[in-house]
Design a protein around this motif. Structure first.
Motif, PDB file in Angstrom:
ATOM      1  N   UNK A   4       0.839  -1.200   0.000  1.00  0.00           N
ATOM      2  CA  UNK A   4       0.000   0.000   0.000  1.00  0.00           C
ATOM      3  C   UNK A   4       0.871   1.245   0.000  1.00  0.00           C
ATOM      4  N   UNK A   5       0.270   2.379  -0.391  1.00  0.00           N
ATOM      5  CA  UNK A   5       0.831   3.699  -0.114  1.00  0.00           C
ATOM      6  C   UNK A   5      -0.069   4.332   0.937  1.00  0.00           C
ATOM      7  N   UNK A   6       0.540   4.994   1.901  1.00  0.00           N
ATOM      8  CA  UNK A   6      -0.254   5.507   3.009  1.00  0.00           C
ATOM      9  C   UNK A   6       0.388   6.757   3.579  1.00  0.00           C
ATOM     10  N   UNK A   7      -0.385   7.449   4.369  1.00  0.00           N
ATOM     11  CA  UNK A   7       0.152   8.551   5.153  1.00  0.00           C
ATOM     12  C   UNK A   7      -0.447   8.472   6.552  1.00  0.00           C
ATOM     13  N   UNK A   8       0.380   8.761   7.535  1.00  0.00           N
ATOM     14  CA  UNK A   8      -0.097   8.848   8.915  1.00  0.00           C
ATOM     15  C   UNK A   8      -0.031  10.288   9.396  1.00  0.00           C
ATOM     16  N   UNK A   9      -0.058  11.206   8.442  1.00  0.00           N
ATOM     17  CA  UNK A   9       0.068  12.628   8.746  1.00  0.00           C
ATOM     18  C   UNK A   9       1.409  13.178   8.333  1.00  0.00           C
ATOM     19  N   UNK A  10       2.343  12.285   8.011  1.00  0.00           N
ATOM     20  CA  UNK A  10       3.651  12.702   7.525  1.00  0.00           C
ATOM     21  C   UNK A  10       3.712  12.455   6.021  1.00  0.00           C
ATOM     22  N   UNK A  11       4.908  12.394   5.454  1.00  0.00           N
ATOM     23  CA  UNK A  11       5.059  12.206   4.017  1.00  0.00           C
ATOM     24  C   UNK A  11       4.514  10.837   3.598  1.00  0.00           C
ATOM     25  N   UNK A  12       3.912  10.748   2.401  1.00  0.00           N
ATOM     26  CA  UNK A  12       3.429   9.445   1.921  1.00  0.00           C
ATOM     27  C   UNK A  12       4.566   8.423   1.867  1.00  0.00           C
ATOM     28  N   UNK A  13       4.225   7.182   2.135  1.00  0.00           N
ATOM     29  CA  UNK A  13       5.222   6.119   2.168  1.00  0.00           C
ATOM     30  C   UNK A  13       4.584   4.829   1.676  1.00  0.00           C
ATOM     31  N   UNK A  14       5.443   3.902   1.266  1.00  0.00           N
ATOM     32  CA  UNK A  14       4.968   2.558   0.931  1.00  0.00           C
ATOM     33  C   UNK A  14       5.010   1.694   2.187  1.00  0.00           C
ATOM     34  N   UNK A  15       4.120   0.719   2.233  1.00  0.00           N
ATOM     35  CA  UNK A  15       4.119  -0.206   3.350  1.00  0.00           C
ATOM     36  C   UNK A  15       3.526  -1.541   2.955  1.00  0.00           C
ATOM     37  N   UNK A  16       3.772  -2.545   3.791  1.00  0.00           N
ATOM     38  CA  UNK A  16       3.195  -3.866   3.621  1.00  0.00           C
ATOM     39  C   UNK A  16       2.054  -4.022   4.612  1.00  0.00           C
ATOM     40  N   UNK A  17       0.882  -4.424   4.112  1.00  0.00           N
ATOM     41  CA  UNK A  17      -0.279  -4.624   4.971  1.00  0.00           C
ATOM     42  C   UNK A  17      -0.218  -6.041   5.528  1.00  0.00           C
ATOM     43  N   UNK A  18      -0.127  -6.144   6.840  1.00  0.00           N
ATOM     44  CA  UNK A  18      -0.056  -7.426   7.527  1.00  0.00           C
ATOM     45  C   UNK A  18      -1.315  -7.639   8.354  1.00  0.00           C
ATOM     46  N   UNK A  19      -1.681  -8.891   8.567  1.00  0.00           N
ATOM     47  CA  UNK A  19      -2.882  -9.178   9.336  1.00  0.00           C
ATOM     48  C   UNK A  19      -4.125  -9.148   8.468  1.00  0.00           C
ATOM     49  N   UNK A  20      -5.278  -9.116   9.091  1.00  0.00           N
ATOM     50  CA  UNK A  20      -6.555  -9.228   8.394  1.00  0.00           C
ATOM     51  C   UNK A  20      -7.330  -7.922   8.428  1.00  0.00           C
ATOM     52  N   UNK A  21      -7.450  -7.222   7.277  1.00  0.00           N
ATOM     53  CA  UNK A  21      -8.290  -6.020   7.254  1.00  0.00           C
ATOM     54  C   UNK A  21      -9.746  -6.340   7.587  1.00  0.00           C
ATOM     55  N   UNK A  22     -10.220  -7.500   7.163  1.00  0.00           N
ATOM     56  CA  UNK A  22     -11.609  -7.880   7.392  1.00  0.00           C
ATOM     57  C   UNK A  22     -11.904  -8.040   8.884  1.00  0.00           C
ATOM     58  N   UNK A  23     -10.922  -8.510   9.651  1.00  0.00           N
ATOM     59  CA  UNK A  23     -11.122  -8.730  11.083  1.00  0.00           C
ATOM     60  C   UNK A  23     -10.657  -7.551  11.933  1.00  0.00           C
ATOM     61  N   UNK A  24     -10.145  -6.509  11.290  1.00  0.00           N
ATOM     62  CA  UNK A  24      -9.717  -5.322  12.014  1.00  0.00           C
ATOM     63  C   UNK A  24      -8.387  -5.460  12.719  1.00  0.00           C
ATOM     64  N   UNK A  25      -7.593  -6.458  12.300  1.00  0.00           N
ATOM     65  CA  UNK A  25      -6.298  -6.689  12.962  1.00  0.00           C
ATOM     66  C   UNK A  25      -5.115  -6.244  12.112  1.00  0.00           C
ATOM     67  N   UNK A  26      -5.378  -5.618  10.968  1.00  0.00           N
ATOM     68  CA  UNK A  26      -4.299  -5.296  10.032  1.00  0.00           C
ATOM     69  C   UNK A  26      -3.467  -4.121  10.525  1.00  0.00           C
ATOM     70  N   UNK A  27      -2.183  -4.201  10.220  1.00  0.00           N
ATOM     71  CA  UNK A  27      -1.275  -3.080  10.442  1.00  0.00           C
ATOM     72  C   UNK A  27      -0.529  -2.822   9.139  1.00  0.00           C
ATOM     73  N   UNK A  28       0.016  -1.618   9.010  1.00  0.00           N
ATOM     74  CA  UNK A  28       0.847  -1.266   7.868  1.00  0.00           C
ATOM     75  C   UNK A  28       2.279  -1.105   8.370  1.00  0.00           C
TER      76      UNK A  28
END
Length: 258
Positions: A4-28
């Motif tokens: 994914x590409x994401x921002x947490x309020x800082x500069x955009x960055x690439x990241x790997x999505x780990x865990x389950x987005x469907x179950x609400x356990x995913x992190x970047x």
């Protein structure tokens, strides 16, 4: 792997999505420098719910194929073409997940078109069909938004398909996926409008990559849209369009007027 590409309020960055987005356990998990070369993890780890996902790539160009499902060709009033029909969308048409699709004031009908998108992973030209998948980084969802009245009026499709926000992409790139028989669905305000599978593509993913790479050099991050099935239709301001490809996820965008 989901990139994914994401921002947490800082500069955009690439990241790997780990865990389950469907179950609400995913992190970047942040990576550097980018996914088109060997990368390392930066140590940044954020819950997916606490970051804003951006368009997963900013392509130099978006190459698209028209009328690549027989049922869609017929709903548009003609027979399927003998070969791939190639057109381009500008890079400025890209939007990310959750970004609004903005309806221009000079069009009376803007349609959704859900599609499987290919993301190129390395520079290539004249790629043979048998090696085509080796140049792919992964796949994502796309909405080939189209001002249908402008497309018909202009004959060629540049203006009708090239407005800002007319190419939503996301939510991320799935790198481990067989594209030959994926379910593809588009909904409008939760109602299913398109429901098909990629096995119905007239020209499959390897064929399209070979065809496009004979015409022009493909660069890392370039996006190739594979075509839309039957069921396209208009969107209005206030509605929400969502494109789901099994094995990838769902790309959701609200519709607004400019």
């Amino acid at each position: 792997m989901r990139i994914a590409r994401f921002t947490d309020g800082s500069e955009p960055a690439f990241g790997v999505v780990e865990g389950s987005p469907e179950e609400g356990t995913a992190i970047v998990a942040g990576i550097t420098p980018h996914p088109f070369a060997p990368f390392t993890f930066t140590g940044v780890r954020r819950p997916l719910a606490e970051v804003r996902l951006l368009a997963p790539v900013l392509p130099s160009k978006i190459l698209c194929i028209g009328k690549n499902y027989a049922d869609h060709a017929r709903e548009m009033g003609g027979e399927p073409p003998a070969g791939p029909v190639l057109f381009l969308k500008p890079s400025t048409s890209v939007a990310g997940p959750g970004d609004p699709i903005v309806l221009p004031p000079d069009t009376e009908r803007v349609d959704y078109e859900g599609e499987l998108a290919i993301v190129i992973g390395r520079l290539c030209r004249d790629v043979p069909v048998e090696r085509a998948l080796s140049v792919v980084l992964g796949f994502t969802c796309a909405n080939d938004v189209t001002a249908r009245d402008q497309q018909a009026a202009d004959v060629q499709w540049t203006r009708g398909k090239g407005h800002d926000t007319f190419c939503p992409l996301g939510p991320w790139i799935e790198t481990e996926l067989d594209p030959s028989d994926l379910a593809l669905r588009t909904t409008l305000d939760g109602e299913v409008r398109q429901d098909s599978r990629t096995r119905h593509l007239l020209h499959d993913v390897p064929t399209l990559i070979a065809f496009m790479s004979r015409a022009m050099t493909l660069l890392p991050g370039d996006v190739l849209l594979t075509g839309t099935p039957a069921g396209v239709g208009p969107m209005r301001a206030g509605q929400t369009a969502a494109v789901t490809v099994d094995g990838i996820g769902t790309l959701t965008n609200p519709v607004t007027a400019r």
